[in-house]
Motif scaffolding. Sequence first.
Motif, PDB file in Angstrom:
ATOM      1  N   PRO A 141      64.056  24.075  17.392  1.00  0.00           N
ATOM      2  CA  PRO A 141      64.347  23.197  16.120  1.00  0.00           C
ATOM      3  C   PRO A 141      65.155  22.140  16.925  1.00  0.00           C
ATOM      4  O   PRO A 141      66.109  22.293  17.652  1.00  0.00           O
ATOM      5  CB  PRO A 141      65.227  24.208  15.237  1.00  0.00           C
ATOM      6  N   ALA A 142      65.130  21.047  16.219  1.00  0.00           N
ATOM      7  CA  ALA A 142      65.669  19.917  16.346  1.00  0.00           C
ATOM      8  C   ALA A 142      66.349  19.186  14.929  1.00  0.00           C
ATOM      9  O   ALA A 142      65.536  19.461  13.853  1.00  0.00           O
ATOM     10  CB  ALA A 142      65.129  18.534  16.799  1.00  0.00           C
ATOM     11  N   ALA A 143      67.559  19.226  14.948  1.00  0.00           N
ATOM     12  CA  ALA A 143      68.278  18.902  13.390  1.00  0.00           C
ATOM     13  C   ALA A 143      67.741  17.607  13.066  1.00  0.00           C
ATOM     14  O   ALA A 143      67.700  17.335  11.913  1.00  0.00           O
ATOM     15  CB  ALA A 143      69.857  18.961  13.700  1.00  0.00           C
ATOM     16  N   ASP A 144      67.769  16.621  14.016  1.00  0.00           N
ATOM     17  CA  ASP A 144      66.975  15.382  13.591  1.00  0.00           C
ATOM     18  C   ASP A 144      66.279  14.924  14.654  1.00  0.00           C
ATOM     19  O   ASP A 144      66.114  15.633  15.695  1.00  0.00           O
ATOM     20  CB  ASP A 144      68.177  14.289  13.002  1.00  0.00           C
ATOM     21  N   GLU A 145      66.012  13.711  14.928  1.00  0.00           N
ATOM     22  CA  GLU A 145      65.275  12.991  15.850  1.00  0.00           C
ATOM     23  C   GLU A 145      66.144  12.984  17.245  1.00  0.00           C
ATOM     24  O   GLU A 145      65.520  12.670  18.270  1.00  0.00           O
ATOM     25  CB  GLU A 145      64.691  11.527  15.452  1.00  0.00           C
ATOM     26  N   ASP A 146      67.381  13.199  17.135  1.00  0.00           N
ATOM     27  CA  ASP A 146      68.301  12.929  18.156  1.00  0.00           C
ATOM     28  C   ASP A 146      68.600  14.125  18.901  1.00  0.00           C
ATOM     29  O   ASP A 146      69.115  14.030  19.937  1.00  0.00           O
ATOM     30  CB  ASP A 146      69.445  11.829  18.022  1.00  0.00           C
ATOM     31  N   SER A 147      68.583  15.308  18.230  1.00  0.00           N
ATOM     32  CA  SER A 147      69.376  16.313  18.969  1.00  0.00           C
ATOM     33  C   SER A 147      68.650  17.780  18.657  1.00  0.00           C
ATOM     34  O   SER A 147      67.752  17.872  17.968  1.00  0.00           O
ATOM     35  CB  SER A 147      70.976  16.658  18.152  1.00  0.00           C
ATOM     36  N   LEU A 148      68.899  18.509  19.737  1.00  0.00           N
ATOM     37  CA  LEU A 148      68.366  19.936  19.769  1.00  0.00           C
ATOM     38  C   LEU A 148      69.340  21.040  19.238  1.00  0.00           C
ATOM     39  O   LEU A 148      70.455  20.754  19.650  1.00  0.00           O
ATOM     40  CB  LEU A 148      67.725  20.034  21.199  1.00  0.00           C
ATOM     41  N   MET A 149      68.856  22.005  18.499  1.00  0.00           N
ATOM     42  CA  MET A 149      69.641  22.777  18.153  1.00  0.00           C
ATOM     43  C   MET A 149      69.923  24.121  19.263  1.00  0.00           C
ATOM     44  O   MET A 149      69.056  24.957  19.275  1.00  0.00           O
ATOM     45  CB  MET A 149      69.196  23.449  16.813  1.00  0.00           C
ATOM     46  N   ILE A 150      70.531  23.829  20.211  1.00  0.00           N
ATOM     47  CA  ILE A 150      70.509  24.973  21.154  1.00  0.00           C
ATOM     48  C   ILE A 150      72.226  25.502  21.306  1.00  0.00           C
ATOM     49  O   ILE A 150      73.008  24.744  22.079  1.00  0.00           O
ATOM     50  CB  ILE A 150      70.150  24.140  22.648  1.00  0.00           C
ATOM     51  N   SER A 151      72.192  26.605  21.020  1.00  0.00           N
ATOM     52  CA  SER A 151      73.414  27.181  21.053  1.00  0.00           C
ATOM     53  C   SER A 151      73.780  27.829  22.431  1.00  0.00           C
ATOM     54  O   SER A 151      72.756  27.820  23.306  1.00  0.00           O
ATOM     55  CB  SER A 151      73.518  28.657  20.188  1.00  0.00           C
ATOM     56  N   PRO A 152      75.138  28.201  22.775  1.00  0.00           N
ATOM     57  CA  PRO A 152      75.302  28.630  24.306  1.00  0.00           C
ATOM     58  C   PRO A 152      74.168  29.971  24.371  1.00  0.00           C
ATOM     59  O   PRO A 152      73.843  29.943  25.622  1.00  0.00           O
ATOM     60  CB  PRO A 152      76.793  28.948  24.337  1.00  0.00           C
ATOM     61  N   HIS A 153      74.142  30.784  23.378  1.00  0.00           N
ATOM     62  CA  HIS A 153      73.253  31.901  23.668  1.00  0.00           C
ATOM     63  C   HIS A 153      72.017  31.294  24.195  1.00  0.00           C
ATOM     64  O   HIS A 153      71.050  31.776  25.036  1.00  0.00           O
ATOM     65  CB  HIS A 153      73.228  32.820  22.610  1.00  0.00           C
ATOM     66  N   ASN A 154      71.270  30.211  23.330  1.00  0.00           N
ATOM     67  CA  ASN A 154      69.911  29.961  23.870  1.00  0.00           C
ATOM     68  C   ASN A 154      69.901  29.243  25.021  1.00  0.00           C
ATOM     69  O   ASN A 154      68.926  29.181  25.559  1.00  0.00           O
ATOM     70  CB  ASN A 154      69.666  28.957  22.714  1.00  0.00           C
ATOM     71  N   VAL A 155      71.147  28.533  25.360  1.00  0.00           N
ATOM     72  CA  VAL A 155      71.003  27.704  26.666  1.00  0.00           C
ATOM     73  C   VAL A 155      70.899  28.945  27.928  1.00  0.00           C
ATOM     74  O   VAL A 155      70.404  28.709  28.802  1.00  0.00           O
ATOM     75  CB  VAL A 155      72.253  26.942  26.961  1.00  0.00           C
ATOM     76  N   ALA A 156      71.583  29.984  27.561  1.00  0.00           N
ATOM     77  CA  ALA A 156      71.422  31.080  28.711  1.00  0.00           C
ATOM     78  C   ALA A 156      70.069  31.570  28.622  1.00  0.00           C
ATOM     79  O   ALA A 156      69.536  31.785  29.721  1.00  0.00           O
ATOM     80  CB  ALA A 156      72.604  32.332  28.395  1.00  0.00           C
ATOM     81  N   ILE A 157      69.571  31.708  27.480  1.00  0.00           N
ATOM     82  CA  ILE A 157      67.906  32.120  27.485  1.00  0.00           C
ATOM     83  C   ILE A 157      67.174  31.219  28.267  1.00  0.00           C
ATOM     84  O   ILE A 157      66.488  31.513  28.963  1.00  0.00           O
ATOM     85  CB  ILE A 157      67.620  32.157  26.135  1.00  0.00           C
ATOM     86  N   VAL A 158      67.377  29.936  28.000  1.00  0.00           N
ATOM     87  CA  VAL A 158      66.405  28.811  28.703  1.00  0.00           C
ATOM     88  C   VAL A 158      66.429  28.979  30.138  1.00  0.00           C
ATOM     89  O   VAL A 158      65.461  28.939  30.761  1.00  0.00           O
ATOM     90  CB  VAL A 158      66.772  27.437  27.916  1.00  0.00           C
TER      91      VAL A 158
END
Length: 338
Positions: A69-86
């Motif tokens: 998910p992207a909150a708007d056109e400029d940013s992605l909603m990537i939490s530290p947990h999701n960063v580790a998953i990526v």
Amino acid sequence: MRVTLKDIADEAGVSMMTVSNVVNGKRARVSPETIERIQRIVAERGYVPSASARSLAAKSSRLIGLLVPAADEDSLMISPHNVAIVGQIERELRKGGYHLLLRGIAAPAEVAEALQSWSLDGAVLLGFLDEEIDRLTARAVGKVSLLAIDSYSANPLTTGVRSDDYTGALLAARHLLELGHREIVFAGPSFSDVGVVHERFAGFQAAFAEAGLSWRERLVSANTTHASGRELGRRLMSSHPSATAVFATADILAIGIMEGLAETGFSVPSDVSVLGFDDLDLSAYVTPKLTTIAQDIPRKAAIAVQLLLGTIEGKEHPVDPITLEVRLIERASTAAPR
């Protein structure tokens, strides 16, 4: 200039098909001398096979989309947990010869666009609400294989893998209750009647019922960010003066709460115990080190990729999501109440 297959073939004195076969490991009908000559020229000229050409030949893009998910056109909603998953997903895909394409989704219609316009072999949905996954249709998905991580959606178009959120929260609440805490705040994002946070809330409540206790509702809504946790920590004891412990649904939220408490003169765990969920690396770096519920992120990513690639390659896969075990990691942020 880019070295082509024809350049290698001309220098080696063989056909382009022979060079292609050697480069792609199909060497049964090629002599050892020719193979050695082609490999030497490839190394000397720095030839790199064209990924697009390989995709056309194999009728496969070798591309896996990671949609977040992207909150708007400029940013992605990537939490530290999701960063580790990526990071773990990319590693597993690379081992399997696939490439990862990261795409932010700001509006529901963009899911179909992302799945169909990039000729993806498959896609991973990360961080979406279950109701958003429920709305995906066969028309939007097309022939792309889908996998959802940490989802409780019943959409038959997706397979999935998740951690045992219910048991994790049950272990967390049991730990705090066994220490003697009764006035415990539950902190996490708002939730519906299905999903990760709902399961954690249900497990948390179950621990009180199991102990024959009633939980005096102390439900605090907070986004899963450090900033939101810090803000909550700063006002926690003024809004809940009798609270002796907090269970936060994510490590990053718990760490922010600890910082906010410290800024207002409260000590963890002497005044308030704090317990998180995830066991991210940073939970062992903060002071005090964070007691948390550990989920096996590398294993979650590995199973996710295994399931997705198996679906792409036509192998049988579980119909129901795979749920992974969790465990309590006791560190210094929890103690018996005063």
